[in-house]
Design an enzyme around this catalytic site. Structure first.
Site, PDB file in Angstrom:
ATOM      1  N   ASP A  51       5.731  10.462   4.097  1.00 54.08           N
ATOM      2  CA  ASP A  51       6.630   9.403   3.617  1.00 54.08           C
ATOM      3  C   ASP A  51       8.082   9.802   3.840  1.00 54.08           C
ATOM      4  O   ASP A  51       8.888   9.026   4.371  1.00 54.08           O
ATOM      5  CB  ASP A  51       6.448   9.170   2.107  1.00 54.08           C
ATOM      6  N   ASP A  81       8.795   0.425   4.953  1.00 58.47           N
ATOM      7  CA  ASP A  81       7.819   1.254   4.249  1.00 58.47           C
ATOM      8  C   ASP A  81       7.309   2.276   5.253  1.00 58.47           C
ATOM      9  O   ASP A  81       6.526   1.936   6.151  1.00 58.47           O
ATOM     10  CB  ASP A  81       6.661   0.426   3.700  1.00 58.47           C
ATOM     11  N   ASP A  84       2.656   2.989   4.293  1.00 60.92           N
ATOM     12  CA  ASP A  84       1.974   2.033   3.410  1.00 60.92           C
ATOM     13  C   ASP A  84       0.519   2.462   3.293  1.00 60.92           C
ATOM     14  O   ASP A  84      -0.162   2.643   4.303  1.00 60.92           O
ATOM     15  CB  ASP A  84       2.080   0.628   4.021  1.00 60.92           C
ATOM     16  N   THR A  86      -0.235   5.133   0.869  1.00 64.62           N
ATOM     17  CA  THR A  86      -0.066   6.580   0.683  1.00 64.62           C
ATOM     18  C   THR A  86      -1.266   7.213  -0.019  1.00 64.62           C
ATOM     19  O   THR A  86      -1.725   8.285   0.382  1.00 64.62           O
ATOM     20  CB  THR A  86       1.213   6.873  -0.122  1.00 64.62           C
ATOM     21  N   THR A 159      -6.867  -5.023  -3.806  1.00 61.76           N
ATOM     22  CA  THR A 159      -6.462  -3.639  -4.032  1.00 61.76           C
ATOM     23  C   THR A 159      -7.648  -2.711  -4.265  1.00 61.76           C
ATOM     24  O   THR A 159      -8.647  -3.082  -4.888  1.00 61.76           O
ATOM     25  CB  THR A 159      -5.499  -3.563  -5.226  1.00 61.76           C
ATOM     26  N   LYS A 188      -4.304  -4.985   4.791  1.00 63.42           N
ATOM     27  CA  LYS A 188      -4.976  -6.206   4.341  1.00 63.42           C
ATOM     28  C   LYS A 188      -4.610  -7.409   5.213  1.00 63.42           C
ATOM     29  O   LYS A 188      -5.468  -8.252   5.513  1.00 63.42           O
ATOM     30  CB  LYS A 188      -4.628  -6.476   2.881  1.00 63.42           C
TER      31      LYS A 188
END
Length: 272
Positions: A51, A81, A84, A86, A159, A188
């Site tokens: 990151d 980001d 994405d 993580t 999620t 997604k």
């Protein structure tokens, strides 16, 4: 700035190459074996060395090429980001991971780049890893083959790591044939455009503007729709709050079907 299409396409081209470089960093950190994991707010909200290094690379590259650009300014804002998904990255679910660079003008998402560092990673040791998907509103989206879920099928992607009663109630209300629980907003949306899922339903605060800006453009560029759970368009100007506090609802087709099934109890609990 964004009113000049030449400048916009220069920015998109730069974002494309910068996202590829960030994807290389993401793979390198895994290969070196030290993820450097720290918890940001809780055990499911993690940050890794990847990151930090990818964020530094993206921001420094954009700042060098576009010194007057504010990254997150004029009316044009870039939402980044660097990694994405993580949590999934730390658990070895590498196909969930993406690098996201979204570009917004006057609060509207207009261009986006999604790099998948580990695309094709299960194809064997000699496989070429990674791909980059990009799109511009009014131009189209590229780097993938558009597919749709078979007619009449209702497959929900939601999620994997931030489940709660609101999420469960909303997903159940969709009367799904199947539910896919995966990480990463970018991942997604890719499931939607590649025919693996019909709707992305996340009835909870959690994801941020940098999670949705680039994916929203890709989806909208091929005729899909992404909103909050109330059906409101997301805003991406630099003053907007970063949290998507009213959740996310996205589909490639048949948006009205899914929007009509969101329970009033869920809407009442999620304030835009």
């Amino acid at each position: 700035m964004a009113s000049n299409p030449t400048v916009l396409m220069r920015l998109v081209a730069s974002a494309y190459s910068i996202a590829q470089k960030a994807g290389t960093i993401v793979r390198r950190v895994i290969a070196e074996g030290d993820l450097g994991i720290v918890e940001k707010t809780c055990a499911t909200d993690l940050q890794t060395k990847a990151d930090r290094l990818a964020q530094m690379s993206i921001c420094s590259s954009l700042a060098r090429k576009f010194p007057k650009l504010t990254i997150i300014g004029e009316e044009l804002v870039v939402w980044v980001d660097p990694l994405d998904g993580t949590k999934e990255y730390t658990e070895g679910l590498l196909d969930n991971v993406t690098v996201l660079i979204g570009i917004a003008y006057e609060g509207k998402a207009i261009a986006g780049v999604i790099n998948q560092p580990y695309y094709n990673y299960q194809a064997g040791p000699d496989a070429v890893l990674g791909r980059t998907i990009w799109g511009v509103l009014g131009l189209g989206a590229f780097g993938f083959q558009l597919k749709e879920v078979p007619a009449g099928k209702h497959i929900i992607t939601t999620t994997r790591s931030h489940n709660n009663k609101l999420v469960t109630d909303c997903v159940t209300a969709m009367n799904p044939d199947d539910v896919l629980r995966v990480g990463g907003a970018g991942n997604k949306i890719i499931q939607l455009i590649e025919g693996k899922a019909s709707a992305y339903v996340f009835a909870s605060p959690g994801c941020k503007k940098w999670d949705t800006c680039a994916p929203e453009v890709i989806l909208h560029a091929v005729g899909g729709k992404l909103t909050d759970i109330h059906g409101n368009a997301l805003q991406y100007n630099k003053e907007v709050k970063h949290m998507n506090s009213a959740g996310v609802l996205a589909t490639l087709r048949n948006y009205d079907y899914y929007a009509s099934r969101v329970p009033e109890s869920v809407k009442n609990a999620l304030v835009p």
